[in-house]
Structure formats: structure tokens, C-alpha cells
Design a protein around this motif. Sequence first.
Motif, PDB file in Angstrom:
ATOM      1  N   VAL A  43       0.411   3.869 -12.234  1.00  0.00           N
ATOM      2  CA  VAL A  43       1.398   3.390 -13.199  1.00  0.00           C
ATOM      3  C   VAL A  43       2.563   2.724 -12.470  1.00  0.00           C
ATOM      4  N   VAL A  44       3.071   3.374 -11.406  1.00  0.00           N
ATOM      5  CA  VAL A  44       4.194   2.809 -10.653  1.00  0.00           C
ATOM      6  C   VAL A  44       3.793   1.478 -10.011  1.00  0.00           C
ATOM      7  N   THR A  45       2.589   1.415  -9.446  1.00  0.00           N
ATOM      8  CA  THR A  45       2.112   0.171  -8.839  1.00  0.00           C
ATOM      9  C   THR A  45       1.995  -0.928  -9.892  1.00  0.00           C
ATOM     10  N   SER A  46       1.495  -0.584 -11.064  1.00  0.00           N
ATOM     11  CA  SER A  46       1.375  -1.573 -12.141  1.00  0.00           C
ATOM     12  C   SER A  46       2.741  -2.128 -12.533  1.00  0.00           C
ATOM     13  N   VAL A  47       3.720  -1.247 -12.681  1.00  0.00           N
ATOM     14  CA  VAL A  47       5.067  -1.692 -13.064  1.00  0.00           C
ATOM     15  C   VAL A  47       5.667  -2.570 -11.965  1.00  0.00           C
ATOM     16  N   GLY A  48       5.484  -2.171 -10.698  1.00  0.00           N
ATOM     17  CA  GLY A  48       6.000  -2.977  -9.586  1.00  0.00           C
ATOM     18  C   GLY A  48       5.363  -4.351  -9.534  1.00  0.00           C
ATOM     19  N   LEU A  49       4.052  -4.412  -9.722  1.00  0.00           N
ATOM     20  CA  LEU A  49       3.367  -5.711  -9.724  1.00  0.00           C
ATOM     21  C   LEU A  49       3.789  -6.577 -10.910  1.00  0.00           C
ATOM     22  N   LEU A  50       4.026  -5.952 -12.048  1.00  0.00           N
ATOM     23  CA  LEU A  50       4.492  -6.717 -13.205  1.00  0.00           C
ATOM     24  C   LEU A  50       5.868  -7.303 -12.927  1.00  0.00           C
ATOM     25  N   ALA A  51       6.755  -6.499 -12.329  1.00  0.00           N
ATOM     26  CA  ALA A  51       8.092  -6.999 -12.007  1.00  0.00           C
ATOM     27  C   ALA A  51       8.007  -8.159 -11.017  1.00  0.00           C
ATOM     28  N   ALA A  52       7.138  -8.035 -10.004  1.00  0.00           N
ATOM     29  CA  ALA A  52       6.985  -9.114  -9.028  1.00  0.00           C
ATOM     30  C   ALA A  52       6.401 -10.362  -9.679  1.00  0.00           C
ATOM     31  N   ALA A  53       5.450 -10.178 -10.571  1.00  0.00           N
ATOM     32  CA  ALA A  53       4.827 -11.328 -11.233  1.00  0.00           C
ATOM     33  C   ALA A  53       5.811 -12.048 -12.145  1.00  0.00           C
ATOM     34  N   VAL A  54       6.664 -11.290 -12.836  1.00  0.00           N
ATOM     35  CA  VAL A  54       7.629 -11.907 -13.745  1.00  0.00           C
ATOM     36  C   VAL A  54       8.719 -12.623 -12.951  1.00  0.00           C
ATOM     37  N   ARG A  55       9.174 -11.989 -11.892  1.00  0.00           N
ATOM     38  CA  ARG A  55      10.283 -12.559 -11.136  1.00  0.00           C
ATOM     39  C   ARG A  55       9.860 -13.750 -10.275  1.00  0.00           C
ATOM     40  N   LEU A  56       8.740 -13.604  -9.568  1.00  0.00           N
ATOM     41  CA  LEU A  56       8.335 -14.639  -8.626  1.00  0.00           C
ATOM     42  C   LEU A  56       7.340 -15.635  -9.213  1.00  0.00           C
ATOM     43  N   ARG A  57       6.642 -15.254 -10.234  1.00  0.00           N
ATOM     44  CA  ARG A  57       5.633 -16.053 -10.928  1.00  0.00           C
ATOM     45  C   ARG A  57       4.464 -16.528 -10.056  1.00  0.00           C
ATOM     46  N   PRO A  58       4.072 -15.798  -9.019  1.00  0.00           N
ATOM     47  CA  PRO A  58       2.858 -16.220  -8.304  1.00  0.00           C
ATOM     48  C   PRO A  58       1.633 -15.734  -9.082  1.00  0.00           C
ATOM     49  N   SER A  59       0.623 -16.554  -9.100  1.00  0.00           N
ATOM     50  CA  SER A  59      -0.571 -16.191  -9.863  1.00  0.00           C
ATOM     51  C   SER A  59      -1.285 -14.990  -9.238  1.00  0.00           C
ATOM     52  N   GLY A  60      -1.193 -14.838  -7.911  1.00  0.00           N
ATOM     53  CA  GLY A  60      -1.840 -13.704  -7.246  1.00  0.00           C
ATOM     54  C   GLY A  60      -1.276 -12.379  -7.702  1.00  0.00           C
ATOM     55  N   ALA A  61       0.047 -12.288  -7.838  1.00  0.00           N
ATOM     56  CA  ALA A  61       0.668 -11.041  -8.289  1.00  0.00           C
ATOM     57  C   ALA A  61       0.271 -10.733  -9.728  1.00  0.00           C
ATOM     58  N   LEU A  62       0.155 -11.783 -10.521  1.00  0.00           N
ATOM     59  CA  LEU A  62      -0.237 -11.587 -11.916  1.00  0.00           C
ATOM     60  C   LEU A  62      -1.678 -11.093 -12.020  1.00  0.00           C
ATOM     61  N   VAL A  63      -2.551 -11.648 -11.193  1.00  0.00           N
ATOM     62  CA  VAL A  63      -3.945 -11.199 -11.181  1.00  0.00           C
ATOM     63  C   VAL A  63      -4.037  -9.754 -10.695  1.00  0.00           C
ATOM     64  N   LEU A  64      -3.302  -9.425  -9.623  1.00  0.00           N
ATOM     65  CA  LEU A  64      -3.297  -8.041  -9.127  1.00  0.00           C
ATOM     66  C   LEU A  64      -2.766  -7.084 -10.189  1.00  0.00           C
ATOM     67  N   PHE A  65      -1.697  -7.502 -10.881  1.00  0.00           N
ATOM     68  CA  PHE A  65      -1.172  -6.662 -11.947  1.00  0.00           C
ATOM     69  C   PHE A  65      -2.244  -6.409 -13.007  1.00  0.00           C
TER      70      PHE A  65
END
Length: 112
Positions: A61-83
Motif C-alpha cells: 500500500v505504501v509503495t503504491s501511494v509513493g508511486l502514485l505521488a511520483a507519477a502525478v508530480r513527475l508525470r513519467p510514464s514508467g512511474a505510472l505503469v509501475l503504480f
Amino acid sequence: MDGPALSWSERRKLNEIENDLRADRELERELTGMRLSARRQTAYALDALRRIPAVAQSLLVVTSVGLLAAAVRLRPSGALVLFGLVWAVTLAVLAAHAAHRWHRRHPREREP
């Protein structure tokens, strides 16, 4: 056989059991190919998922939230896919755990 020979009634019961097992086509197919059906594979997978400890579930759960925050802030497609991947695993684990708890609290009556 190491023990004494089977009696007539024991042989008859054994023959009945063997006939019943031969009549189960799904079991025969699985044993012939030594392959599990999709339904049983799913059941085994869910059984394995619900055995994951609560600490691992919390980390997911914590990893999912962290990846979501990174994907929203940085907008890289890789972070979004990992999330998406981590979130799917997290939901599967939590759903399996919830289903296990529900089945434990609401057991079905088994036929004799």
C-alpha cells in the motif's frame, strides 16, 4: 502389499471408490496431463496471496501511494505503469485477504 490381503468386502469397497474416481472426468483429465484446471490454479493462487503477511500488505500500500505521488508530480510514464502494476497486486492481495476472512466467518455447511 506388505500387510495381509484385503477381505472381500474391503476389495468391493475399494472397487467402488476406484469406479467413482474414474467417473470424475475432470480429475481424470488433470491426472492424465498432470495439469491443474484454471479454477484450481486460481484457487491455489488466491490461497498463496492470502498468506502474505500484514507487513507485506502494508508495504504494498505504501509503495503504491509513493508511486502514485511520483507519477502525478513527475508525470513519467514508467512511474505510472509501475503504480498500475503495484496497485493491481495490492488490490489482489487485499481482496484475497478479505475473502479469506469472510469465508472464515461465514463457513458453508458441507454435505456429508
